[in-house]
Motif scaffolding. Structure first.
Motif, PDB file in Angstrom:
ATOM      1  N   LYS A   1      38.370  52.001  14.361  1.00  0.00           N
ATOM      2  CA  LYS A   1      37.414  51.359  15.272  1.00  0.00           C
ATOM      3  C   LYS A   1      36.288  50.647  14.517  1.00  0.00           C
ATOM      4  O   LYS A   1      35.648  49.748  15.072  1.00  0.00           O
ATOM      5  CB  LYS A   1      36.875  52.369  16.272  1.00  0.00           C
ATOM      6  N   ALA A   2      36.068  51.052  13.261  1.00  0.00           N
ATOM      7  CA  ALA A   2      35.096  50.308  12.460  1.00  0.00           C
ATOM      8  C   ALA A   2      35.614  48.897  12.196  1.00  0.00           C
ATOM      9  O   ALA A   2      34.855  47.942  12.041  1.00  0.00           O
ATOM     10  CB  ALA A   2      34.826  51.042  11.144  1.00  0.00           C
ATOM     11  N   ALA A   3      36.944  48.769  12.161  1.00  0.00           N
ATOM     12  CA  ALA A   3      37.536  47.439  11.985  1.00  0.00           C
ATOM     13  C   ALA A   3      37.549  46.672  13.300  1.00  0.00           C
ATOM     14  O   ALA A   3      37.355  45.454  13.322  1.00  0.00           O
ATOM     15  CB  ALA A   3      38.964  47.570  11.432  1.00  0.00           C
ATOM     16  N   ASP A   4      37.790  47.372  14.404  1.00  0.00           N
ATOM     17  CA  ASP A   4      37.890  46.700  15.710  1.00  0.00           C
ATOM     18  C   ASP A   4      37.571  47.734  16.794  1.00  0.00           C
ATOM     19  O   ASP A   4      38.404  48.577  17.125  1.00  0.00           O
ATOM     20  CB  ASP A   4      39.311  46.140  15.891  1.00  0.00           C
ATOM     21  N   GLN A   5      36.371  47.628  17.342  1.00  0.00           N
ATOM     22  CA  GLN A   5      35.955  48.678  18.297  1.00  0.00           C
ATOM     23  C   GLN A   5      36.682  48.602  19.630  1.00  0.00           C
ATOM     24  O   GLN A   5      36.588  49.519  20.451  1.00  0.00           O
ATOM     25  CB  GLN A   5      34.450  48.618  18.516  1.00  0.00           C
ATOM     26  N   ASP A   6      37.403  47.507  19.867  1.00  0.00           N
ATOM     27  CA  ASP A   6      38.110  47.378  21.146  1.00  0.00           C
ATOM     28  C   ASP A   6      39.534  47.920  21.113  1.00  0.00           C
ATOM     29  O   ASP A   6      40.256  47.804  22.105  1.00  0.00           O
ATOM     30  CB  ASP A   6      38.154  45.910  21.583  1.00  0.00           C
ATOM     31  N   LEU A   7      39.963  48.488  20.000  1.00  0.00           N
ATOM     32  CA  LEU A   7      41.304  49.072  19.961  1.00  0.00           C
ATOM     33  C   LEU A   7      41.389  50.201  20.983  1.00  0.00           C
ATOM     34  O   LEU A   7      40.391  50.869  21.268  1.00  0.00           O
ATOM     35  CB  LEU A   7      41.601  49.649  18.573  1.00  0.00           C
ATOM     36  N   GLU A   8      42.593  50.433  21.495  1.00  0.00           N
ATOM     37  CA  GLU A   8      42.819  51.556  22.411  1.00  0.00           C
ATOM     38  C   GLU A   8      43.665  52.578  21.657  1.00  0.00           C
ATOM     39  O   GLU A   8      44.813  52.306  21.328  1.00  0.00           O
ATOM     40  CB  GLU A   8      43.531  51.069  23.668  1.00  0.00           C
ATOM     41  N   LEU A   9      43.063  53.731  21.368  1.00  0.00           N
ATOM     42  CA  LEU A   9      43.703  54.695  20.478  1.00  0.00           C
ATOM     43  C   LEU A   9      44.191  55.918  21.243  1.00  0.00           C
ATOM     44  O   LEU A   9      43.483  56.460  22.100  1.00  0.00           O
ATOM     45  CB  LEU A   9      42.721  55.112  19.379  1.00  0.00           C
ATOM     46  N   VAL A  10      45.399  56.328  20.884  1.00  0.00           N
ATOM     47  CA  VAL A  10      46.048  57.463  21.564  1.00  0.00           C
ATOM     48  C   VAL A  10      46.131  58.633  20.593  1.00  0.00           C
ATOM     49  O   VAL A  10      46.746  58.526  19.528  1.00  0.00           O
ATOM     50  CB  VAL A  10      47.483  57.089  22.001  1.00  0.00           C
ATOM     51  N   VAL A  11      45.515  59.754  20.959  1.00  0.00           N
ATOM     52  CA  VAL A  11      45.610  60.947  20.127  1.00  0.00           C
ATOM     53  C   VAL A  11      46.775  61.795  20.658  1.00  0.00           C
ATOM     54  O   VAL A  11      47.061  61.793  21.856  1.00  0.00           O
ATOM     55  CB  VAL A  11      44.264  61.727  20.145  1.00  0.00           C
ATOM     56  N   CYS A  12      47.452  62.493  19.747  1.00  0.00           N
ATOM     57  CA  CYS A  12      48.629  63.276  20.161  1.00  0.00           C
ATOM     58  C   CYS A  12      48.216  64.500  20.961  1.00  0.00           C
ATOM     59  O   CYS A  12      47.485  65.363  20.453  1.00  0.00           O
ATOM     60  CB  CYS A  12      49.402  63.790  18.948  1.00  0.00           C
ATOM     61  N   GLY A  13      48.733  64.589  22.172  1.00  0.00           N
ATOM     62  CA  GLY A  13      48.645  65.833  22.935  1.00  0.00           C
ATOM     63  C   GLY A  13      49.867  66.674  22.612  1.00  0.00           C
ATOM     64  O   GLY A  13      50.458  66.557  21.532  1.00  0.00           O
ATOM     65  N   SER A  14      50.285  67.480  23.568  1.00  0.00           N
ATOM     66  CA  SER A  14      51.415  68.382  23.310  1.00  0.00           C
ATOM     67  C   SER A  14      52.745  67.659  23.482  1.00  0.00           C
ATOM     68  O   SER A  14      52.868  66.734  24.276  1.00  0.00           O
ATOM     69  CB  SER A  14      51.371  69.561  24.274  1.00  0.00           C
ATOM     70  N   SER A  15      53.749  68.157  22.752  1.00  0.00           N
ATOM     71  CA  SER A  15      55.107  67.607  22.842  1.00  0.00           C
ATOM     72  C   SER A  15      55.814  68.036  24.115  1.00  0.00           C
ATOM     73  O   SER A  15      56.929  67.606  24.370  1.00  0.00           O
ATOM     74  CB  SER A  15      55.952  68.087  21.677  1.00  0.00           C
ATOM     75  N   GLY A  16      55.196  68.910  24.873  1.00  0.00           N
ATOM     76  CA  GLY A  16      55.787  69.362  26.129  1.00  0.00           C
ATOM     77  C   GLY A  16      54.909  70.458  26.704  1.00  0.00           C
ATOM     78  O   GLY A  16      54.163  71.124  25.960  1.00  0.00           O
ATOM     79  N   SER A  17      55.013  70.671  28.018  1.00  0.00           N
ATOM     80  CA  SER A  17      54.158  71.691  28.630  1.00  0.00           C
ATOM     81  C   SER A  17      54.639  73.094  28.270  1.00  0.00           C
ATOM     82  O   SER A  17      53.931  74.082  28.513  1.00  0.00           O
ATOM     83  CB  SER A  17      54.141  71.526  30.150  1.00  0.00           C
ATOM     84  N   GLY A  18      55.841  73.190  27.672  1.00  0.00           N
ATOM     85  CA  GLY A  18      56.354  74.507  27.273  1.00  0.00           C
ATOM     86  C   GLY A  18      55.974  74.891  25.847  1.00  0.00           C
ATOM     87  O   GLY A  18      56.354  75.974  25.376  1.00  0.00           O
ATOM     88  N   MET A  19      55.222  74.042  25.157  1.00  0.00           N
ATOM     89  CA  MET A  19      54.840  74.384  23.774  1.00  0.00           C
ATOM     90  C   MET A  19      53.891  75.589  23.781  1.00  0.00           C
ATOM     91  O   MET A  19      53.012  75.688  24.651  1.00  0.00           O
ATOM     92  CB  MET A  19      54.135  73.183  23.114  1.00  0.00           C
ATOM     93  N   PRO A  20      54.049  76.508  22.809  1.00  0.00           N
ATOM     94  CA  PRO A  20      53.191  77.705  22.835  1.00  0.00           C
ATOM     95  C   PRO A  20      51.709  77.373  22.698  1.00  0.00           C
ATOM     96  O   PRO A  20      50.856  78.154  23.132  1.00  0.00           O
ATOM     97  CB  PRO A  20      53.699  78.533  21.630  1.00  0.00           C
ATOM     98  N   THR A  21      51.405  76.224  22.115  1.00  0.00           N
ATOM     99  CA  THR A  21      49.992  75.856  21.919  1.00  0.00           C
ATOM    100  C   THR A  21      49.465  74.955  23.040  1.00  0.00           C
ATOM    101  O   THR A  21      48.315  74.500  22.976  1.00  0.00           O
ATOM    102  CB  THR A  21      49.823  75.124  20.570  1.00  0.00           C
ATOM    103  N   PHE A  22      50.303  74.672  24.056  1.00  0.00           N
ATOM    104  CA  PHE A  22      49.898  73.750  25.126  1.00  0.00           C
ATOM    105  C   PHE A  22      48.549  74.176  25.726  1.00  0.00           C
ATOM    106  O   PHE A  22      48.317  75.334  26.029  1.00  0.00           O
ATOM    107  CB  PHE A  22      50.969  73.725  26.222  1.00  0.00           C
ATOM    108  N   GLY A  23      47.685  73.238  25.913  1.00  0.00           N
ATOM    109  CA  GLY A  23      46.361  73.529  26.485  1.00  0.00           C
ATOM    110  C   GLY A  23      45.338  73.748  25.385  1.00  0.00           C
ATOM    111  O   GLY A  23      44.392  72.963  25.255  1.00  0.00           O
ATOM    112  N   ASP A  24      45.583  74.750  24.553  1.00  0.00           N
ATOM    113  CA  ASP A  24      44.677  74.976  23.419  1.00  0.00           C
ATOM    114  C   ASP A  24      44.730  73.787  22.469  1.00  0.00           C
ATOM    115  O   ASP A  24      43.732  73.400  21.864  1.00  0.00           O
ATOM    116  CB  ASP A  24      45.090  76.232  22.639  1.00  0.00           C
ATOM    117  N   TRP A  25      45.942  73.243  22.316  1.00  0.00           N
ATOM    118  CA  TRP A  25      46.106  72.087  21.427  1.00  0.00           C
ATOM    119  C   TRP A  25      45.219  70.930  21.903  1.00  0.00           C
ATOM    120  O   TRP A  25      44.432  70.378  21.119  1.00  0.00           O
ATOM    121  CB  TRP A  25      47.586  71.664  21.394  1.00  0.00           C
TER     122      TRP A  25
END
Ligand code: AHR
Length: 498
Positions: free
Chosen positions: A199-223
């Motif tokens: 974003k320092a290069a381009d503040q208008d980028l739309e960035l996607v952070v990784c959530g869980s690979s599925g709702s059945g993952m043991p870390t779902f929610g906490d992740w």
């Protein structure tokens, strides 16, 4: 079953987002090679792209296409895939245990996307590389000219910047199968730093952070909570990924897969809003549901062409979809529309050959899978705003997803045009549905299409590519503002009104 659906012009969920109709191209199996790219194919254009596939992608109506992975991106060096083709290295892809020739890279793929009229969404490798390679890719892709990497792009034959708006910060970083997988804490920090630098290069980028690979993952929610606690201020979307399949022949549960998708969306939004509130942030985090589909994952482990050999473009994840699969795909897309207030981007995973709506044979034809139809028709007919329907229908008990309605629906309205999308999850009975359209300007039915078959497991194949096609629902009628329609068992229907 009998169902009554009420539509109220004022019950608007949000706009129909074109990005809901996104898809996904990964360097995996035959998605790219002999899928969209096959220089020797009779329909290939001067760049080696199959024009029969381009035509089908246009008909499918995809908007944004995520690229180049997926798990693939976590071992990828983007520099390998640009510049003179004869100098591009062949590399091992550990995630799919195959060889990558790099004959198609960013510049070629962007050129292909232009033929299809779709937007490019790029993933960077945060798993095994780092901030600088991500910034370098951003400079190569988006900087107009006059810097080392933008000039390299120009020298490579692409004078105009690709101007990529949406970027994924890695892929499925919670999954132990991911090369370089991380804890939520480690990933959250790296994602935040990478996002801040981009974003320092381009503040208008739309960035996607990784959530869980599925709702059945043991870390779902906490992740989600931990990752967003680190990265909330720098990112715009959290991703969700979900795949569904029939387990042990339980078609009833499978047809209710949308219930899980709704739960997934609600839980991620609750978690994101919790973090946002704690941070006293004015920003509202949206969801990029950037992998969703039916995928017979377990079956592939036994049957795919993966062994100790390192092969280029092996047949992998080539699911052949049934009518029931198409009903679920249509229903999942309805669910994404129903949450278009917060799910503002999505990608059907994937596009060609690999768990895909479009199949090809090397040197031979390309054809539409069953799942092609609900996606293509919804992309064509849904426009304007999404309405939240009031559904009064009997329910049934599923082993996997609890109570589910036998009939599900969503509607869109755009001036005096409207569209209603419906599924009947009943395994044996027709559903008699009345839809109260009062308050909508539409006065006549302009099109009806139903996907159903006496055999819910019917498929389209190379030998019989037109076995399953949607047909007009000739019984649908509109009188005095009330639409009546009969839905066959295990079916998906679209009704356009004008
Ligand atoms: O779409 C197939 C794979 O599914 C992707 O590479 C990965 O992100 C997910 O596990």
């Amino acid at each position: 079953p009998r169902a009554h659906i009420g539509l109220d012009r004022r019950a608007v969920v949000g706009p129909v987002r074109r990005r809901t109709f996104g898809s996904f191209v990964e360097h995996l199996g035959r998605c790219v090679y002999t899928g969209l790219y096959e220089p020797d194919h009779p329909t290939a254009n001067e760049d080696g792209f199959r024009t029969d596939v381009v035509e089908l992608v246009r008909e499918l109506g995809t908007t944004t296409v995520r690229y180049p992975g997926g798990n693939f991106v976590s071992g990828f060096r983007w520099e390998d895939s640009v510049g003179p083709r004869e100098q591009r290295p062949v590399r091992r892809d550990l995630s799919w245990h195959s060889l990558e020739s790099n004959q198609v890279g960013l510049d070629e793929f962007a050129k292909w996307l232009k033929l299809t009229g779709s937007e490019l969404m790029l993933a960077v490798n945060v798993a095994t590389r780092g901030i600088l390679p991500a910034l370098d890719l951003l400079e190569y892709a988006n900087h107009p000219s006059g810097t080392a990497l933008s000039d390299l792009r120009i020298a490579n034959g692409t004078p105009e910047p690709h101007d990529v708006r949406m970027w994924c910060l890695g892929n499925e970083m919670d999954g132990p199968w991911q090369t370089g997988f991380m804890t939520a804490d480690d990933y959250g920090k790296i994602a935040a730093r990478t996002a801040a630098a981009m974003k320092a290069a381009d503040q208008d980028l739309e960035l996607v952070v990784c959530g869980s690979s599925g709702s059945g993952m043991p870390t779902f929610g906490d992740w989600e909570r931990t990752v967003l606690e680190h990265s909330y201020d720098y990112v715009d979307y959290v991703s969700c990924h979900a795949y569904y399949q029939v387990h042990d022949g339980d078609l009833g549960s499978f047809l209710a897969s949308s219930v899980d998708m709704e739960f997934f969306i609600d839980t991620v939004l609750a978690t994101a809003d919790h973090v946002g509130h704690k941070r006293q942030s004015k920003k509202r985090m949206n969801i990029s549901f950037d992998e969703w589909n039916v995928w017979y994952l377990e079956e592939h482990k036994a049957s795919d062409e993966v062994n100790d050999e390192w092969r280029h473009a092996p047949r992998q994840l080539e699911d052949v979809y049934t009518v029931a699969d198409a009903v679920v795909v249509g229903n999942l897309l309805m669910t994404l529309l129903k949450r278009s207030d917060r799910v503002t981007s999505a990608s059907l995973a994937q596009l060609v050959n690999v768990i895909a709506p479009i199949m090809t044979e090397p040197g031979g034809p390309a054809w539409r899978q069953t799942t092609f139809h609900p996606f293509s028709i919804t992309s064509r007919l849904a426009s304007g705003e999404v309405l939240r329907p009031v559904i009064d229908a009997p329910t049934y008990l599923t082993a996997r997803h609890g109570e589910a309605s036998l009939v599900d629906a969503v509607a869109t309205v755009d001036g005096d045009r409207a569209a209603v999308f419906l599924v009947n999850r009943d395994l044996t009975e027709n559903a008699q549905v009345t839809i109260d359209l009062h308050g909508l300007a539409a006065t006549r039915i302009t099109e009806t299409l139903t996907l159903a078959d006496a055999d819910p497991y019917a498929k389209n194949t190379l030998a019989d590519p037109l076995r399953v096609v949607p047909t007009a629902n000739t019984g649908a009628a509109l009188a005095d503002g009330v639409l009546t329609v009969e839905l066959p068992p295990v079916s998906w229907t679209a009704i356009a009104l004008g």
